[in-house]
Scaffold this motif. Sequence first.
Motif, PDB file in Angstrom:
ATOM      1  N   PHE A  73      29.092  35.960  33.750  1.00 32.48           N
ATOM      2  CA  PHE A  73      29.416  35.381  35.180  1.00 32.48           C
ATOM      3  C   PHE A  73      28.463  36.340  36.068  1.00 32.48           C
ATOM      4  CE2 PHE A  73      31.171  39.442  36.465  1.00 32.48           C
ATOM      5  CZ  PHE A  73      31.826  40.054  35.438  1.00 32.48           C
ATOM      6  N   PRO A  74      28.324  35.815  37.366  1.00 26.10           N
ATOM      7  CA  PRO A  74      27.282  36.331  38.072  1.00 26.10           C
ATOM      8  C   PRO A  74      27.662  37.572  38.801  1.00 26.10           C
ATOM      9  CG  PRO A  74      28.520  34.575  39.297  1.00 26.10           C
ATOM     10  CD  PRO A  74      28.795  34.327  37.650  1.00 26.10           C
ATOM     11  N   GLU A  75      26.616  38.492  38.987  1.00 22.54           N
ATOM     12  CA  GLU A  75      26.985  39.956  39.190  1.00 22.54           C
ATOM     13  C   GLU A  75      27.014  39.848  40.675  1.00 22.54           C
ATOM     14  OE1 GLU A  75      26.809  42.810  35.786  1.00 22.54           O
ATOM     15  OE2 GLU A  75      27.731  42.463  37.861  1.00 22.54           O
ATOM     16  N   ARG A  76      28.049  39.402  41.045  1.00 18.18           N
ATOM     17  CA  ARG A  76      28.227  39.444  42.717  1.00 18.18           C
ATOM     18  C   ARG A  76      29.516  39.858  43.135  1.00 18.18           C
ATOM     19  NH1 ARG A  76      31.390  35.130  43.569  1.00 18.18           N
ATOM     20  NH2 ARG A  76      31.136  33.208  42.486  1.00 18.18           N
ATOM     21  N   PRO A  77      29.976  40.370  44.258  1.00 19.49           N
ATOM     22  CA  PRO A  77      31.288  40.943  44.539  1.00 19.49           C
ATOM     23  C   PRO A  77      32.197  39.438  44.615  1.00 19.49           C
ATOM     24  CG  PRO A  77      29.565  41.997  46.222  1.00 19.49           C
ATOM     25  CD  PRO A  77      28.911  40.923  45.204  1.00 19.49           C
ATOM     26  N   GLY A 135      22.278  45.420  33.868  1.00 19.66           N
ATOM     27  CA  GLY A 135      21.269  45.376  34.840  1.00 19.66           C
ATOM     28  C   GLY A 135      20.835  43.942  35.466  1.00 19.66           C
ATOM     29  N   GLY A 136      21.287  42.764  34.731  1.00 20.42           N
ATOM     30  CA  GLY A 136      20.568  41.642  34.890  1.00 20.42           C
ATOM     31  C   GLY A 136      21.398  40.808  36.210  1.00 20.42           C
ATOM     32  N   ASP A 137      20.889  39.698  36.273  1.00 20.64           N
ATOM     33  CA  ASP A 137      21.548  38.678  37.620  1.00 20.64           C
ATOM     34  C   ASP A 137      22.982  38.347  37.155  1.00 20.64           C
ATOM     35  OD1 ASP A 137      18.427  37.061  38.480  1.00 20.64           O
ATOM     36  OD2 ASP A 137      19.233  38.917  38.654  1.00 20.64           O
TER      37      ASP A 137
END
Length: 501
Positions: free
Chosen positions: A428-432, A457-459
């Motif tokens: 899943f995307p590393e975003r809030p 450490g990836g996207d």
Amino acid sequence: MQDIFRKILTSRVYEAAIETPLDHAVRLSGELDNDIYLKREDLQPVFSFKIRGAYQKIVSLSEEEKRRGVICASAGNHAQGVALSAQRLRIQATVVMPATTPGIKVNAVKSYGATVVLIGDSYSDAAEHATKLAAESGAVFIHPFDDDDVIAGQGTIGHELLRQMPDLNAVFVPVGGGGLISGIGLFLKTVLPEVKIIGVQSEDSDAMKRSVEADRRIRLDTVGIFADGVAVKEVGLRTFELARRYTDEFITVSTDEIASAIKAIYQETRSIVEPAGALAVAGLRKYVHNRSISRQRLIAINSGANMNFDRLRFVAERAMTGERREALYAVTIPEKPGSLKRFCDSFVGDRNITEFNYRLMSGEQAHIFVGIAVHSSTEADRFGQSLIDGGFPCLNLTDNELAKTHIRHMVGGRRPPGPRELLFRFEFPERPGALAQLLNSMSGSWNISLFHYRMHGGDFGRVLIGFEIDEADDDAFYAYLKNLNYSFIEETQNPAYRLFL
């Protein structure tokens, strides 16, 4: 083809890019019994070859087009190439990036004066929005690979190789969308048709290899997230045409082999390249081992070094298995005094234990997760067979992605008997809010029985989740998974899960 060749010869890329050195890789040459050279595109001003194609395209625009400005979609190296090129030519640039793009890359693009628009979770989302903005504003869209000027810019590397090493046998080129191999292949095959051009792709992002084999462009449903610089679902029309004409063959490499190549390049140069930047070295090593070739001059393109520092932990963890210097096993031993001692004394002996996980369990058997230092795959197989012959059932987990990514960090016991448990791996995307979306859309009657996440450490992040689901809810549950739009793999039947969790 002649037009691209002429553009390579007359290119103005050196107004922004540099002619990068071709370094003799002494350690790799000794390891592989060949003369190995590294083309150091990681030393470009934006730490990637992408500056070449971006500048060649933008400098070739008409004055009217330049006044309209340029726009691109990218999560990394192409974005920086476009931003710096526009800055040098004093042109307005807009870069659309996924909202998941690490801050270090966003700030790098902004430092060159470009306007950054963050939207969506993937390159596809960003590209769609960039196309819309281009239509609305009149800005010129700069494609990352499927453009003759971009291809010509990347092809200047081939021109440099001709001057630096005219007597060579093969060039190994990382392949994503195909712009780099199209340019290098076209130029070198035109001048030195006997030189082999070998394309290297990640096993989980091999759109070009599959397309060439099928003689038509193949669109991948998903792509890998480790070598994100080459994670392209569908190659370009132009690059497909050129790559299948000028490439001798393609080879694919695993995540572990890429991690091992990053380490090898660091030992050679004391520079840390990104995963996509190490693809060529990984492919070269595999090619030499598989073909048993020797005493040839081989070149690998170090294509980029925009590496997030946080990813180094994952790289170091996987490099040993990539070098086949570590093997991972699930070993079943009798749950009685002396079993561990016998295992260590009689079978491990003088070998180095790289990892060991064990927890006391009820019953007559226990399972241990153990890493052993080895020198080759053959030795790893022999060690596993010796355990089986000695009465210790054994499962080699060296190539088991679930075991390497999650299980090794979670060994410690099973849940109490209860409802049926289903196990899934997600990306899943590393975003809030991404994880909250996954949890908030669940039915209140479903229980999470297992959860493991580790930042790499990836996207995109990797998470392992166990769900307690009644069979009556299967339809609703699988509909929930589909609607998430997150990549997932069910691991309920994975033997590593059965043994340890």
